[in-house]
Design an enzyme around this catalytic site. Structure first.
Site, PDB file in Angstrom:
ATOM      1  N   GLY A  73      -8.291   1.719   8.858  1.00 34.78           N
ATOM      2  CA  GLY A  73      -8.639   0.738   7.818  1.00 34.78           C
ATOM      3  C   GLY A  73     -10.040   0.882   7.274  1.00 34.78           C
ATOM      4  O   GLY A  73     -10.963   1.275   7.993  1.00 34.78           O
TER       5      GLY A  73
ATOM      6  N   ASP B  45      -6.000  -3.875   0.593  1.00 32.77           N
ATOM      7  CA  ASP B  45      -5.950  -3.736   2.050  1.00 32.77           C
ATOM      8  C   ASP B  45      -7.358  -3.696   2.665  1.00 32.77           C
ATOM      9  O   ASP B  45      -7.666  -2.830   3.491  1.00 32.77           O
ATOM     10  CB  ASP B  45      -5.143  -2.475   2.416  1.00 32.77           C
ATOM     11  CG  ASP B  45      -4.747  -2.437   3.888  1.00 32.77           C
ATOM     12  OD1 ASP B  45      -4.977  -3.443   4.590  1.00 32.77           O
ATOM     13  OD2 ASP B  45      -4.210  -1.404   4.328  1.00 32.77           O
TER      14      ASP B  45
ATOM     15  N   ASN C  39      -4.290   3.284   7.312  1.00 29.22           N
ATOM     16  CA  ASN C  39      -2.845   3.364   7.500  1.00 29.22           C
ATOM     17  C   ASN C  39      -2.160   2.588   6.384  1.00 29.22           C
ATOM     18  O   ASN C  39      -2.366   1.384   6.296  1.00 29.22           O
ATOM     19  CB  ASN C  39      -2.485   2.765   8.868  1.00 29.22           C
ATOM     20  CG  ASN C  39      -1.050   3.030   9.240  1.00 29.22           C
ATOM     21  OD1 ASN C  39      -0.365   3.808   8.584  1.00 29.22           O
ATOM     22  ND2 ASN C  39      -0.578   2.362  10.273  1.00 29.22           N
TER      23      ASN C  39
ATOM     24  N   HIS D 236       0.793  -1.245   0.000  1.00 34.61           N
ATOM     25  CA  HIS D 236       0.000   0.000   0.000  1.00 34.61           C
ATOM     26  C   HIS D 236       0.824   1.293   0.000  1.00 34.61           C
ATOM     27  O   HIS D 236       0.771   2.083   0.947  1.00 34.61           O
ATOM     28  CB  HIS D 236      -0.994   0.021   1.164  1.00 34.61           C
ATOM     29  CG  HIS D 236      -0.485  -0.481   2.491  1.00 34.61           C
ATOM     30  ND1 HIS D 236       0.689  -0.053   3.056  1.00 34.61           N
ATOM     31  CD2 HIS D 236      -1.002  -1.385   3.363  1.00 34.61           C
ATOM     32  CE1 HIS D 236       0.867  -0.668   4.214  1.00 34.61           C
ATOM     33  NE2 HIS D 236      -0.141  -1.480   4.422  1.00 34.61           N
TER      34      HIS D 236
HETATM   35 ZN    ZN Z   1      -0.582  -2.500   6.181  1.00 33.70          ZN
END
Ligand code: ZN
Length: 424
Positions: free
Chosen positions: A321, A302, A275, A231
């Site tokens: 998240g 993610d 994050n 990411h």
């Molecule tokens: Zn991560």
């Protein structure tokens, strides 16, 4: 049983073609303008586009240990609903898959409940504590070739060097969440900027990601370890990867749909908190350009489900998240293929299937071709619909994209020849 997809536009290596696809549980048997297969069950794909099943190398399924957030059953159903037929599950579950025994148990759970292929990562360090390298060779005996401490970075350089030496010996890949906690103050939740200051939110500087990423690549590169950056969010990280690739190091990296679509100024609350954080306009433009020029290799999302209680808090205390399995393909298609006409469908699908499959060493996955696995998706590129989080099959509802209008809804997902999800 043989099945035949008829009437659709099929995405092949040389673009969209009006043709038919014959397959069984093992593999794709034929692709041609017309196929004579009187025994096959016919799937009518009129008005639909036939794509290879998508591959996501970065998903959190939460089970075992946090089944209130997601389970292998609900997470893999969400994957099927979003067009994904192969996902990689991050190892921050309890117990952590650290060795042959814990990985064996984890694989048994997956075999029992998953409706798409789920490949678990093993941990880089035991319990993701950053102290002792895990047993890569033992887990590799079970077919596991990918390791990550996602959620945290490996802070100690010597531990990382020992881990990388051991991984190189075992011939496995590291997929790293890089985050140097010296840069992240308690309560920091968004990109560090004047806007964050204005909103009274604690900022996370880009160096928090890029400093450790560059350190990691400087160890992995000369060792010849296959290294993958998770990411990527910051332009400084993109520059680091560009230099590492120019040096001939075996590195790759992924970018998420949300980092391609949103910026720090879009943040409205905890459903925009993840994050690494959404960064500046300049960072986002650098990510798009880097994906297009190959510095960033592919898209991974993610998917990070949380309960309402985890998210329904002040920014500083809310969990990091967002969920993505059921939104990323329609969102990216709508913005970059349909609206901007900046990417072709083949480019986007390549970044979400063939490229991740190749980098992670999956054979016969990620393309529609004879001999490939029968992982096939039927998508409706024409109809508009509004994203409604209450229709998700994930347990998570933590998305910033609720209410967005998109194209490219998934109508049917076929895994190993069997329909695992079908819409109306
Ligand atoms: Zn991560």
């Amino acid at each position: 049983m043989k099945r035949l997809i008829r009437g659709g536009q099929v995405l092949l290596d040389d673009g969209l073609k009006a043709c038919e696809v014959l397959f069984d549980e093992e593999q794709i048997l034929a692709i041609a303008e017309t196929i004579d297969a009187p025994d096959a069950e016919v799937i009518d794909a009129s008005g639909l586009t036939v794509l290879p099943g998508l591959v996501d190398t970065h998903v959190h399924l939460r089970e075992p240990g946090q089944e209130q957030k997601e389970t292998i059953a609900t997470g893999s159903m969400a994957a099927a609903h979003g067009g994904f037929t192969t996902v990689f599950a991050m190892p921050n579950v309890k117990p952590f898959p650290n060795d042959r025994k814990t990985m064996r148990d984890y694989l048994d759970l997956i075999a029992k409940d998953a409706v798409v292929t789920v490949w678990p990562f093993g941990t880089i360090t035991r319990d993701e504590k950053g102290q002792e390298p895990s047993d890569y060779a033992g887990m590799k005996e079970l077919g596991i070739r990918w390791f990550s401490d996602d959620g945290v970075g490996v802070a100690d350089e010597n531990v990382m060097r020992q881990a990388m030496l051991k991984a190189k010996e075992a011939g496995v890949l590291f997929s790293c969440h890089t985050e140097d906690m010296d840069y992240r103050k308690p309560g920091a939740s968004v990109h560090q900027s004047a806007y964050a200051d204005l909103m009274g939110w604690g900022g996370i500087p880009s160096a928090c990601e890029s400093a450790q990423l560059i350190r990691d690549m400087e160890i992995a590169g000369p060792l010849g370890l296959r290294y993958h950056g998770c990411h990527i969010s910051a332009k400084e990280s993109v520059e680091g990867i560009r230099k590492a690739k120019a040096a001939g190091w075996d590195v790759s990296a992924e970018v998420t749909a949300h980092h391609l679509l949103l910026e720090d100024r879009d943040v409205k609350g905890p459903n925009w908190k993840m994050n690494p954080p959404l960064r500046s306009h300049e960072d986002r433009m650098a990510l798009i350009a880097a994906l297009e020029d190959g510095t960033l290799d592919f898209i991974a999302n993610d998917h990070a489900p949380h309960t309402r209680q985890d998210k329904n808090r002040p920014m500083a205390a809310a969990a990091f998240g967002i969920i993505s399995l059921e939104t990323s393909f329609p969102l990216l298609y709508t913005e970059f293929v349909h609206r901007q006409k900046r990417w072709t469908l083949a480019q986007l699908v390549g970044w979400m299937s063939r490229k991740p499959a190749e980098r992670f060493g999956l054979e016969k996955v990620g393309r529609l071709a004879v001999g490939y696995h029968s992982d096939i998706v039927l998508a409706d590129l024409q109809s508009e619909r509004v994203i409604d989080k209450d229709t998700f099959l994930s347990k998570g509802r933590n998305t910033p994209f609720d209410g967005w209008t998109v194209y490219a809804g998934i109508r049917e997902t076929i895994k190993n020849g069997r329909t695992v999800w079908k819409g109306k």
